[in-house]
Write an enzyme that holds these catalytic residues in place. Sequence first.
Site, mmCIF file in Angstrom:
data_model
loop_
_atom_site.group_PDB
_atom_site.id
_atom_site.type_symbol
_atom_site.label_atom_id
_atom_site.label_comp_id
_atom_site.label_asym_id
_atom_site.label_seq_id
_atom_site.Cartn_x
_atom_site.Cartn_y
_atom_site.Cartn_z
ATOM 1 N N LYS A 47 3.430 36.805 -89.468
ATOM 2 C CA LYS A 47 3.997 35.836 -88.576
ATOM 3 C C LYS A 47 3.506 36.025 -87.150
ATOM 4 O O LYS A 47 3.569 35.122 -86.324
ATOM 5 C CB LYS A 47 5.522 35.964 -88.548
ATOM 6 C CG LYS A 47 6.219 35.675 -89.820
ATOM 7 C CD LYS A 47 7.735 35.876 -89.655
ATOM 8 C CE LYS A 47 8.442 35.827 -90.973
ATOM 9 N NZ LYS A 47 9.872 36.147 -90.829
ATOM 10 N N GLY A 48 2.983 37.191 -86.874
ATOM 11 C CA GLY A 48 2.647 37.558 -85.507
ATOM 12 C C GLY A 48 1.605 36.695 -84.826
ATOM 13 O O GLY A 48 1.610 36.558 -83.612
ATOM 14 N N GLU A 103 -5.815 36.958 -85.664
ATOM 15 C CA GLU A 103 -4.910 38.114 -85.740
ATOM 16 C C GLU A 103 -4.273 38.368 -84.384
ATOM 17 O O GLU A 103 -4.915 38.193 -83.349
ATOM 18 C CB GLU A 103 -5.721 39.333 -86.205
ATOM 19 C CG GLU A 103 -4.927 40.607 -86.383
ATOM 20 C CD GLU A 103 -3.859 40.529 -87.459
ATOM 21 O OE1 GLU A 103 -2.849 39.824 -87.243
ATOM 22 O OE2 GLU A 103 -4.006 41.199 -88.491
ATOM 23 N N ASP A 104 -3.021 38.783 -84.400
ATOM 24 C CA ASP A 104 -2.329 39.079 -83.152
ATOM 25 C C ASP A 104 -2.810 40.388 -82.541
ATOM 26 O O ASP A 104 -3.111 40.457 -81.355
ATOM 27 C CB ASP A 104 -0.804 39.088 -83.336
ATOM 28 C CG ASP A 104 -0.328 40.009 -84.453
ATOM 29 O OD1 ASP A 104 -1.153 40.653 -85.139
ATOM 30 O OD2 ASP A 104 0.905 40.088 -84.664
ATOM 31 N N ASP A 107 -4.936 47.163 -84.828
ATOM 32 C CA ASP A 107 -4.437 48.504 -84.538
ATOM 33 C C ASP A 107 -5.268 49.497 -85.358
ATOM 34 O O ASP A 107 -6.343 49.900 -84.942
ATOM 35 C CB ASP A 107 -2.951 48.527 -84.892
ATOM 36 C CG ASP A 107 -2.208 49.759 -84.432
ATOM 37 O OD1 ASP A 107 -2.851 50.743 -84.035
ATOM 38 O OD2 ASP A 107 -0.971 49.747 -84.483
ATOM 39 N N LYS A 135 -6.100 47.631 -80.059
ATOM 40 C CA LYS A 135 -5.594 48.969 -79.757
ATOM 41 C C LYS A 135 -6.504 49.973 -80.467
ATOM 42 O O LYS A 135 -6.261 50.365 -81.601
ATOM 43 C CB LYS A 135 -4.152 49.084 -80.252
ATOM 44 C CG LYS A 135 -3.420 50.278 -79.729
ATOM 45 C CD LYS A 135 -2.050 50.474 -80.378
ATOM 46 C CE LYS A 135 -1.110 49.335 -80.263
ATOM 47 N NZ LYS A 135 0.222 49.657 -80.833
ATOM 48 N N PHE A 156 3.758 50.480 -78.438
ATOM 49 C CA PHE A 156 4.302 49.449 -79.316
ATOM 50 C C PHE A 156 4.619 48.245 -78.441
ATOM 51 O O PHE A 156 5.316 48.361 -77.441
ATOM 52 C CB PHE A 156 5.566 49.926 -80.040
ATOM 53 C CG PHE A 156 5.954 48.995 -81.156
ATOM 54 C CD1 PHE A 156 5.410 49.146 -82.411
ATOM 55 C CD2 PHE A 156 6.836 47.948 -80.926
ATOM 56 C CE1 PHE A 156 5.745 48.269 -83.443
ATOM 57 C CE2 PHE A 156 7.178 47.072 -81.942
ATOM 58 C CZ PHE A 156 6.629 47.239 -83.210
ATOM 59 N N VAL A 157 4.078 47.067 -78.815
ATOM 60 C CA VAL A 157 4.214 45.886 -77.969
ATOM 61 C C VAL A 157 4.900 44.748 -78.707
ATOM 62 O O VAL A 157 4.847 44.662 -79.944
ATOM 63 C CB VAL A 157 2.846 45.410 -77.430
ATOM 64 C CG1 VAL A 157 2.244 46.459 -76.494
ATOM 65 C CG2 VAL A 157 1.877 45.079 -78.548
ATOM 66 N N ASP A 163 6.555 41.197 -82.809
ATOM 67 C CA ASP A 163 7.999 41.439 -82.895
ATOM 68 C C ASP A 163 8.342 42.900 -83.119
ATOM 69 O O ASP A 163 7.495 43.734 -83.421
ATOM 70 C CB ASP A 163 8.577 40.632 -84.055
ATOM 71 C CG ASP A 163 8.235 41.249 -85.409
ATOM 72 O OD1 ASP A 163 9.159 41.554 -86.172
ATOM 73 O OD2 ASP A 163 7.031 41.429 -85.705
ATOM 74 N N ARG A 169 9.598 37.808 -80.457
ATOM 75 C CA ARG A 169 8.408 36.985 -80.670
ATOM 76 C C ARG A 169 8.262 35.892 -79.613
ATOM 77 O O ARG A 169 7.167 35.468 -79.291
ATOM 78 C CB ARG A 169 8.443 36.311 -82.044
ATOM 79 C CG ARG A 169 8.230 37.236 -83.208
ATOM 80 C CD ARG A 169 8.092 36.411 -84.498
ATOM 81 N NE ARG A 169 8.255 37.225 -85.678
ATOM 82 C CZ ARG A 169 7.297 37.976 -86.219
ATOM 83 N NH1 ARG A 169 6.118 38.033 -85.661
ATOM 84 N NH2 ARG A 169 7.536 38.673 -87.313
#
Length: 180
Positions: A47-48, A103-104, A107, A135, A156-157, A163, A169
Amino acid sequence: MSTPAPVLGETLVESASIRRRVAELAADIDRHYEHVDRPIVLLCVLKGSLIFTSDLARALSVPLEIDCVAVRSYGAATVSTGRIELVMEPSTSLTGRDVLIVEDIVDTGTTIAYLQAHLAAAAARSVRVVALLNKTARREHPLAVDWLGFDIPDRFVVGYGLDYGERFRNLADVRALLGV
């Protein structure tokens, strides 16, 4: 003893910077795909990436279609499990198509590596990646991101689609989350 609730920390990427960068990314992507003979498929990683995909789609001028895929690697945690679960397949056949994974955040790279292999098995004509956030401190899979919004530190963002337990969000900025 209960764990304290997470608290919003510093703003790492302001909404005005996000808007500018999305426009720049769209211009670069348009140049890359301007001679493709059929619409590209923006593959939103739910969902990001929903907000990023929406803004990017509106900024692009090349013909496109939008589809979604849902994967899970975090659950309710703040650290990836390292195991990818495909929750929802795209509804469009991607065989012979030019696919742009939206992609959000990249990582560890596990999700993108999984999706690239999955799309190669589906015989996509090409698979490229655009990511809002990168990241690199936690990267486990060597991979190339074709278009990148912002490098961020190992924090962590949340915000702009990202979210924590389905919260935050809707924030316009990308913010660090404290206490997680």
